[in-house]
Design a protein around this motif. Structure first.
Motif, mmCIF file in Angstrom:
data_model
loop_
_atom_site.group_PDB
_atom_site.id
_atom_site.type_symbol
_atom_site.label_atom_id
_atom_site.label_comp_id
_atom_site.label_asym_id
_atom_site.label_seq_id
_atom_site.Cartn_x
_atom_site.Cartn_y
_atom_site.Cartn_z
ATOM 1 N N THR A 164 -0.037 5.593 4.499
ATOM 2 C CA THR A 164 -1.203 6.241 4.902
ATOM 3 C C THR A 164 -0.958 6.970 5.939
ATOM 4 N N MET A 185 0.974 -1.140 0.109
ATOM 5 C CA MET A 185 0.156 0.088 -0.071
ATOM 6 C C MET A 185 0.915 1.178 0.069
ATOM 7 N N SER A 221 0.066 -4.669 6.515
ATOM 8 C CA SER A 221 -0.722 -3.233 6.170
ATOM 9 C C SER A 221 -1.203 -3.194 4.859
ATOM 10 N N SER A 222 -0.962 -4.212 4.045
ATOM 11 C CA SER A 222 -1.367 -4.418 2.824
ATOM 12 C C SER A 222 -3.020 -4.508 2.818
ATOM 13 N N VAL A 223 -3.647 -5.006 4.003
ATOM 14 C CA VAL A 223 -4.970 -5.558 3.997
ATOM 15 C C VAL A 223 -5.777 -4.454 4.582
ATOM 16 N N THR A 224 -6.845 -3.912 3.727
ATOM 17 C CA THR A 224 -7.457 -2.662 3.982
ATOM 18 C C THR A 224 -8.144 -2.611 5.468
ATOM 19 N N HIS A 225 -8.881 -4.094 5.449
ATOM 20 C CA HIS A 225 -9.502 -4.039 6.973
ATOM 21 C C HIS A 225 -8.903 -3.997 7.995
ATOM 22 N N ASP A 263 2.885 2.351 6.763
ATOM 23 C CA ASP A 263 3.185 1.742 5.776
ATOM 24 C C ASP A 263 3.648 0.259 6.026
ATOM 25 N N SER A 264 4.130 -0.512 5.075
ATOM 26 C CA SER A 264 4.687 -2.026 5.450
ATOM 27 C C SER A 264 5.858 -1.944 6.148
ATOM 28 N N VAL A 309 -6.019 -2.594 8.351
ATOM 29 C CA VAL A 309 -5.497 -1.311 8.637
ATOM 30 C C VAL A 309 -6.775 -0.428 9.271
ATOM 31 N N GLU A 310 -7.923 -0.500 8.609
ATOM 32 C CA GLU A 310 -8.879 0.333 9.533
ATOM 33 C C GLU A 310 -9.184 -0.056 10.797
#
Length: 308
Positions: free
Chosen positions: A4, A1, A94-98, A116-117, A100-101
Motif C-alpha cells: 500500500t 496484502m 497489515s493484512s487487516v483492512t480496518h 506491507d507485512s 491499516v485504515e
C-alpha cells in the motif's frame, strides 16, 4: 496484502519533498527503525515499544516516532520533519483492512508511505530484494516467499491467539497451560512449571491475574524460560521439539519443491536452527539484512515507481 503506497502530497510533491528514508520494522514486542539518506547510506537507528497494528494505531505511531527520533539523534539531526520522510513499514497486522485504515488516518504528514507485512519486509531484507523464502519466528511466526516470477506466498501468521505455531508467544501459551495443569495436579510438577509460577505467581488468583493482562508480549516473555529448562525438564524439551516440527512444516508448505533459498529469522527461529533436520538446514542461507532493511527496500521501490 499487496504493498500500500500513500502519497499525501501527490507523486511530484512527494519526490520533491523527500530528503530521508525511514525503514520501520513494527512487531508485537518492539519497533526497530533505520534512517538513511536517499543514496541508502545508514545514518542512524532507533528502537521503541511494540507497534503491531492490532495493539492500536495510536500506540503504533507513538512508538514509531519515538524510535525515529532516537535514530535522528544518532544521526546528529535535532528533529525529524516528517514531510521530508519517505517511510517504508513492515507491520504486524497489515493484512487487516480496518487496522491499516486506522493507522494511515493517523500518519504524521509523511511525504510517502509504503506499507506491507513485516513478514514480507523480512523476505526483502533477508534476500536483498531477490527471490527467496523466510521462516520468521520471534514473538509471532510466519513464512513468506517472493517467487522467481514475482508472485508471493504466505503461510501461517494467523495471530498468537489461535496460530503462530513455533513462535515465542505460542511457546509461552504452551508453558502456561502446562503450569496451570501442574498447579491443578493434572501434570507432573517440574522445573518448567516452577519457573512459570516464579513469573506469574504461586497461586490460582495470581496466575489468573497474570494471564488476564499478559497479552502477546507477556506470553512471548515465557519462551526463554522454556529454552532455559529444556535440558532438565521433559515438558520443556517436548515443547522445543514441537516448535521445531511446526516451523519445519511451515517451511515445507511455503516452498514444497525446495526451489528457493531459505532464511531463518527472529530470535526463536535462530535459537531452534541447530535442531532443524538436514532437509531444511541444507536449504538455509544467512540473511543479508533484516526487516528494517527490507522496509527501506520497499520504500525505495515505491519512490522508483513514482519516478517512472
Amino acid at each position: 496484502m499487496n504493498t500500500t503506497t500513500l502519497c499525501p502530497l501527490g507523486a511530484d510533491s512527494a519526490l520533491a519533498s523527500t530528503r530521508f528514508l525511514l525503514g520501520v520494522d513494527g512487531g508485537g514486542t518492539g519497533t526497530r527503525v533505520r534512517l538513511s539518506d536517499l543514496q541508502g547510506q545508514c545514518l542512524g537507528q532507533g528502537e521503541a515499544g511494540p507497534s503491531a497494528l492490532g495493539q492500536g494505531a495510536e500506540q503504533a505511531w507513538r512508538h514509531i516516532q519515538q524510535a525515529a527520533q532516537q535514530a535522528a539523534l544518532n544521526a546528529g539531526l535535532p528533529a525529524l520533519d516528517w514531510s521530508q520522510m519517505a517511510v517504508g513499514l513492515g507491520m504486524s497486522g497489515s493484512s487487516v483492512t480496518h487496522l491499516v485504515e486506522a493507522f494511515m488516518a493517523q500518519q504524521p504528514g509523511c511525504a510517502l508511505l509504503a506499507l506491507d507485512s513485516d513478514g514480507f519486509t523480512t523476505v526483502l531484507g533477508a534476500h536483498g530484494g531477490q527471490a527467496g523464502a523466510v521462516v520468521a519466528a520471534g514473538t509471532g511466526s510466519i513464512g513468506e516467499a517472493l517467487r522467481r516470477d514475482g508472485s508471493r506466498a504466505c503461510i501461517s501468521g494467523w495471530g498468537w491467539i489461535c496460530g503462530d505455531e513455533g513462535s515465542g508467544a505460542w511457546l509461552g501459551l504452551k508453558a502456561m497451560r502446562h503450569a496451570q495443569q501442574a498447579m491443578d495436579g493434572r501434570a507432573v510438577v517440574g522445573t518448567l512449571a516452577r519457573a512459570v509460577w516464579a513469573v506469574a505467581g504461586h497461586d490460582r488468583e495470581a496466575v489468573l491475574a497474570w494471564c488476564a493482562q499478559a497479552g502477546q508480549a507477556g506470553y512471548a516473555s515465557l519462551a526463554p524460560v522454556v529454552f532455559e529448562h529444556r535440558g532438565g525438564d521433559g515438558m520443556a524439551a517436548a515443547l522445543v521439539q514441537e516448535a521445531v516440527i511446526e516451523l519445519e512444516r511451515l517451511a515445507m508448505a511455503l516452498d514444497p519443491a525446495g526451489d528457493l533459498p531459505l532464511a531463518l529469522c527472529g530470535s526463536v527461529a535462530l535459537r531452534l536452527a541447530p535442531d532443524f533436520s538436514g532437509t531444511i538446514a541444507g536449504r538455509c542461507v544467512s540473511p543479508q539484512g533484516d526487516s528494517a532493511d527490507g522496509a527501506l527496500h520497499l520504500v525505495r521501490s515505491a519512490l522508483q515507481r513514482l519516478r517512472t
